[in-house]
Design a protein around this motif. Sequence first.
Motif, short mmCIF file in Angstrom:
data_model
loop_
_atom_site.label_atom_id
_atom_site.label_comp_id
_atom_site.label_asym_id
_atom_site.label_seq_id
_atom_site.Cartn_x
_atom_site.Cartn_y
_atom_site.Cartn_z
N GLY A 1 13.48 -1.99 8.30
CA GLY A 1 12.63 -3.09 7.86
C GLY A 1 11.20 -2.69 7.59
O GLY A 1 10.29 -3.53 7.67
N VAL A 2 10.97 -1.42 7.27
CA VAL A 2 9.62 -0.95 6.94
C VAL A 2 9.28 -1.42 5.52
O VAL A 2 10.01 -1.11 4.57
N PRO A 3 8.19 -2.15 5.34
CA PRO A 3 7.83 -2.64 4.00
C PRO A 3 7.59 -1.48 3.03
O PRO A 3 7.08 -0.43 3.41
N SER A 4 7.95 -1.70 1.82
CA SER A 4 7.77 -0.69 0.79
C SER A 4 6.28 -0.35 0.65
O SER A 4 5.43 -1.25 0.58
N GLY B 1 6.14 -8.05 12.00
CA GLY B 1 6.34 -7.20 10.83
C GLY B 1 5.49 -5.94 10.84
O GLY B 1 5.77 -5.00 10.11
N ARG B 2 4.42 -5.93 11.66
CA ARG B 2 3.58 -4.73 11.71
C ARG B 2 3.79 -3.93 12.99
O ARG B 2 3.31 -2.81 13.10
N ASP C 1 -2.80 -4.27 7.00
CA ASP C 1 -1.49 -4.59 6.44
C ASP C 1 -0.74 -3.37 5.91
O ASP C 1 0.48 -3.41 5.77
N ARG D 1 14.27 3.79 6.24
CA ARG D 1 13.14 2.85 6.23
C ARG D 1 13.62 1.44 5.90
O ARG D 1 13.18 0.46 6.52
N ALA D 2 14.55 1.35 4.98
CA ALA D 2 15.08 0.03 4.61
C ALA D 2 15.83 -0.58 5.78
O ALA D 2 15.72 -1.78 6.05
N ALA E 1 4.30 0.89 2.85
CA ALA E 1 3.55 0.89 4.11
C ALA E 1 3.59 2.28 4.75
O ALA E 1 4.55 3.03 4.59
N VAL F 1 2.51 0.13 9.67
CA VAL F 1 3.52 -0.45 10.56
C VAL F 1 3.68 0.50 11.75
O VAL F 1 3.81 1.71 11.57
#
Length: 729
Positions: free
Chosen positions: A541-544, A603-604, A577, A537-538, A546, A580
Amino acid sequence: MSVIVPVHKVQGYIRQCLDSILDPDLPNLEVIAVDDHSPDGCGEILDEFAERDPRVKVRHLGENVGLGRARNIGLDMATGDYVWFFDSDDYATEGAVRAILERLAETRPDVLVFDYARAYWNGKVKRSIINDLFREPPAPDVFTLAERPSVLEMMMTAWNKAIRREFLLDLGLRFSGGYYEDVNVTYPILMAAERLSLLDRVCYIYRQRRRGAITKTASAKHFDAFAQYDRIFEFMDGMGAKADPFRPLMFDRTIWHLLVIIERPDRVHESEKARFFAEMSKTYERYEPAGHVPPDDKPFLADKHRMIKAGDHRGFERVRAAEAKDKTRNRGGKTAKIRRRGVLLGKELAKERYYQMQRRLPIEEDLAVFAAYWYRGYACNPAAIYEKVRELAPDVRPVWVVKPRARRTMPEGVDYVVAGSAEYYRTLARAKYFVNNVNFPDNYVKRPGQVHMMTQHGTPLKKMGLDQMEYPVGANDMDFKALIARSDRWDYLVSSNPLSTEAWERGFPCDYEMLEIGYPRNDRLVAADEDERVRLRAELGVPSGATAILYAPTHRDYQRRYTPMFDIGRVADALGDGHVLLLRAHYYYKIKNMAADLGWPEGRVIDVSKHPSVEDLMIASDALLTDYSSVMFDYANLDRPIVVYANDWETYRLTRGVNFDLTAAPPGVVAATEAELVEAFTSRAAWSDAAAKSLANFRARFCPWDDGHAAERAVRRMFLGEKIPNPPQ
């Protein structure tokens, strides 16, 4: 009417067979399916039909007894006024069962005879060549054989007849064992019947399987025909003078059938033909009627009769040679069309000659070729098997074949050759083992001693192989003859689940060993842990925090270019928000970065279409959004929510063809509109108990062999030559 269906090793065909018989509007019908100790999934399929249709009765046998005895068992179970003996790899035409029942009600015959057509593996369907016997001369509704003896010339099988059950039982006739078990029942019932009737309609499709037909296998068992005809003449002897009118025609039919057996190249071994001919001569001497005149309706037939009667095998072969010469002469000026190969120039000619030269050199017993997706790179089942080969078979030298552009995507330390290079041709010519999830090119020549494993690259929700012939949009002018020629190279074919086994057997009727071992590429999914998920996930680029939804749609044959089935930007906004979308377009499409090009929420919507590993994407995600992609069968192993967006299900089903109704047995929530799609995630319906139950049922059905050891089983079977449990225990 009772339809009796003995079943053995036909799991790819039995569903179509039963579906064709079970007209939902016919309550006065029972289907008796006799599982003749079938070693495949037939028993489970029969139980499935019986569970949902009370007209189906199943009997599972503890040992394989053969077609004749299985039919007898079914007859003893039958309760209908009429019985129809049906072969389990064939099928009825639309409306045939209703038409037969109506004709039986109209005429109340002892035996009703109806017409059939042969369906060949290449898609051709041809009506019986004797269909004129139904019309010329016009037949009364009911008659006897004495009034219309030409009925004896119709196909002597059981499956083109509906027989009054009490009539058959009173005659005391039973199907025998061995080959040609039909004839000692079907001919006598015609002679004994007081009421015969015809139905001039193709009711039955006799499938001409490319492989697997017992009577098209050279074997000494074809000698069983003599005992079967002995039984027929013994029955006629019991009829006394009533049988006399039938003897000349029955005798000619007997010799006709024996000639078919001895003259076909796939029946009697060449070394056994003299002995078979000697038995024919004995039959001729034993049963020839007084004053018999050999038939001469076909050239050389009377001469063959005379040679058989004289017991002159050499003379018989001379007649056959003369017949073959005459056929060649009659073809006369028809010169065979020669398909000219394109002229090879320059480098292409040099490559071809180099490849031919390399094929004359010894095979390198330790060299293995790996490839995936038409040389696109390191991926899928071949990659999983490759990694297990390096672990379990370190003496094997694995080499990948890749296109020039794929070189930069190859993992460090993985040897490869570039398609079209001299080393490529040398590798193809000299390697022992070949593993691919698609076919190798047509110009590849498989040498004796080379071994191929086809892994495929997905569970076939959609029709595949020869099954596509009925769906021209999906087939897209496919050359099925060339497809089967390529598939004939396979020694092993990997199956991920029972559905795949059924589909592969139908779609690719070739001589391979089916490996029911699960999907090697799913070993990673079974073993995935939280640490790997967090790391991936990191990297993506998946936001923490999400909810990462992997959107992986399939290819649609009716579309010229990739067109999303919903407004991705609008759906991303509606999800909010906390979500993703990881967009994974089908590999058929050449796409740069749709998220950036179309201005979707930065980002989404993350375009991961070019990410080298779909397994990475599955492990990193929290849920799957798909339509009809085979990714859902793999993803089910993660036991995470799946939402199926089926807004064009009917169009897809009709244009591509499917192997089961996904909307009736989905792996989770099914959405038909964009609003329903958004609701499935925002309301958390995809995580509900109902969705979890659907997923559990789906996983039990389609992931039974995915236990993390599929790649190991593949390596042990092909590279180490070990016997493995198949399917896994």
